[in-house]
Design a protein around this motif. Structure first.
Motif, PDB file in Angstrom:
ATOM      1  N   PHE A 185      -0.782   5.469  -7.260  1.00  0.00           N
ATOM      2  CA  PHE A 185      -1.973   4.650  -7.508  1.00  0.00           C
ATOM      3  C   PHE A 185      -3.012   4.847  -6.402  1.00  0.00           C
ATOM      4  O   PHE A 185      -2.676   4.899  -5.221  1.00  0.00           O
ATOM      5  N   LYS A 186      -4.269   4.953  -6.823  1.00  0.00           N
ATOM      6  CA  LYS A 186      -5.382   5.091  -5.889  1.00  0.00           C
ATOM      7  C   LYS A 186      -6.000   3.724  -5.627  1.00  0.00           C
ATOM      8  O   LYS A 186      -6.065   2.877  -6.511  1.00  0.00           O
ATOM      9  N   ARG A 187      -6.457   3.529  -4.402  1.00  0.00           N
ATOM     10  CA  ARG A 187      -7.053   2.260  -4.005  1.00  0.00           C
ATOM     11  C   ARG A 187      -8.573   2.347  -4.005  1.00  0.00           C
ATOM     12  O   ARG A 187      -9.144   3.404  -3.761  1.00  0.00           O
ATOM     13  N   PHE A 237      -6.426  -1.753  -6.921  1.00  0.00           N
ATOM     14  CA  PHE A 237      -5.911  -0.449  -7.339  1.00  0.00           C
ATOM     15  C   PHE A 237      -6.642   0.003  -8.601  1.00  0.00           C
ATOM     16  O   PHE A 237      -6.974  -0.819  -9.463  1.00  0.00           O
ATOM     17  N   SER A 249      -9.819  -1.525 -12.851  1.00  0.00           N
ATOM     18  CA  SER A 249      -8.938  -1.751 -11.710  1.00  0.00           C
ATOM     19  C   SER A 249      -8.103  -3.008 -11.924  1.00  0.00           C
ATOM     20  O   SER A 249      -8.326  -3.771 -12.854  1.00  0.00           O
ATOM     21  N   MET A 281       2.807   1.609  -3.372  1.00  0.00           N
ATOM     22  CA  MET A 281       1.929   1.949  -4.496  1.00  0.00           C
ATOM     23  C   MET A 281       1.385   3.365  -4.339  1.00  0.00           C
ATOM     24  O   MET A 281       1.185   4.072  -5.339  1.00  0.00           O
ATOM     25  N   ASP A 282       1.163   3.797  -3.106  1.00  0.00           N
ATOM     26  CA  ASP A 282       0.789   5.191  -2.854  1.00  0.00           C
ATOM     27  C   ASP A 282       1.885   6.131  -3.365  1.00  0.00           C
ATOM     28  O   ASP A 282       1.599   7.180  -3.957  1.00  0.00           O
ATOM     29  N   THR A 303      -5.573  -6.377  -2.520  1.00  0.00           N
ATOM     30  CA  THR A 303      -5.763  -4.928  -2.608  1.00  0.00           C
ATOM     31  C   THR A 303      -6.109  -4.554  -4.049  1.00  0.00           C
ATOM     32  O   THR A 303      -5.422  -4.971  -4.982  1.00  0.00           O
ATOM     33  N   ARG A 340       0.823  -1.213   0.000  1.00  0.00           N
ATOM     34  CA  ARG A 340       0.000   0.000   0.000  1.00  0.00           C
ATOM     35  C   ARG A 340       0.855   1.260   0.000  1.00  0.00           C
ATOM     36  O   ARG A 340       0.656   2.175  -0.814  1.00  0.00           O
ATOM     37  N   ARG A 379      -5.724  -6.024  -9.229  1.00  0.00           N
ATOM     38  CA  ARG A 379      -5.578  -6.442  -7.834  1.00  0.00           C
ATOM     39  C   ARG A 379      -4.235  -7.126  -7.611  1.00  0.00           C
ATOM     40  O   ARG A 379      -3.722  -7.803  -8.498  1.00  0.00           O
TER      41      ARG A 379
END
Length: 217
Positions: free
Chosen positions: A129-131, A145, A179, A124-125, A143, A121, A181
């Motif tokens: 990237f938005k979750r 994305f 999205s 990737m932040d 997760t 998380r 995952r």
């Protein structure tokens, strides 16, 4: 209260990573698999059942091979599967359970998977990237994305690029938004999560996509 309602839980991807109390949650049946968070070999599933309901299911099944009650009767009678057993999966499952206990059981697995997800998380932040889910309701299993809004970003290309690096991710299954995952379970550790993010970053650079990536549509 309707006492005839039966509560069936699909725990295929969560059994072994979360403390699931059948009594506290009022679960009548919980279904899981030899692999996933137990980390055995795929090959069979198992059911933990409330006997108050289960013992009344004789003759209910419309399937010969999937008749759970008849399979239970067979195991109780002679300890055998009714049909050819998945011997390799059973042996692997026994070994996996020993490892599961040695590694701290549910608590140990949850801690490792949670740390894996945290590392994934946070990094990737960093890439922008938005979750799909907010932190308060995000689990440690998988997760999702969101696909960034950039003409050069293509999930199929990213998938193929990562696969050549022996990294497998999942396409998204959210109906209303594009999205993909990434899982955090299995024999994975912090370095594995850093590695997949590193390769995603390399893909972005290869495609001349700026970092942080643009937000999704």
């Amino acid at each position: 209260v309707n006492n005839n309602i039966q509560f069936i839980v699909d725990a295929m991807s969560s059994f072994g990573a979360y403390d699931i109390s059948l009594k506290d949650f009022g679960i009548d049946y919980i279904v899981s698999s030899a692999n996933k968070c137990i980390q055995g070999s795929p090959g069979f599933s198992f059911v933990i059942a409330n006997n108050n309901f289960f013992m009344k299911t004789e003759g209910n099944s419309r399937s010969l091979s999937l008749d759970l009650y008849d399979q239970w009767k067979g195991l109780e009678a002679n300890g055998q599967f009714r049909f050819t057993p998945p011997t390799h999966s059973i042996v692997a499952f026994e070994t996996a359970l020993k490892e599961f206990i040695e590694q701290g059981g549910v608590k140990g697995r949850n801690q490792r998977y949670t740390n894996n997800q945290r590392v994934l998380r946070e990094n990737m932040d960093r890439l922008g990237f938005k979750r799909y889910l907010r932190n308060e309701i995000q689990g440690c299993i998988l997760t999702t994305f969101l696909i960034p809004n950039h003409p050069s970003f293509n999930f199929e290309e990213l998938y193929d690029y990562l696969m050549k690096k022996n990294l497998i991710i999942y396409p998204g299954k959210v109906a209303d938004i594009d999205s993909f995952r990434i899982g955090s379970i299995g024999e994975l550790y912090e370095e594995d999560m850093l590695n997949v993010v590193r390769e995603i970053e390399n893909y972005l650079k290869l495609k001349n996509i700026s970092i942080p990536v643009p937000p999704p549509l």
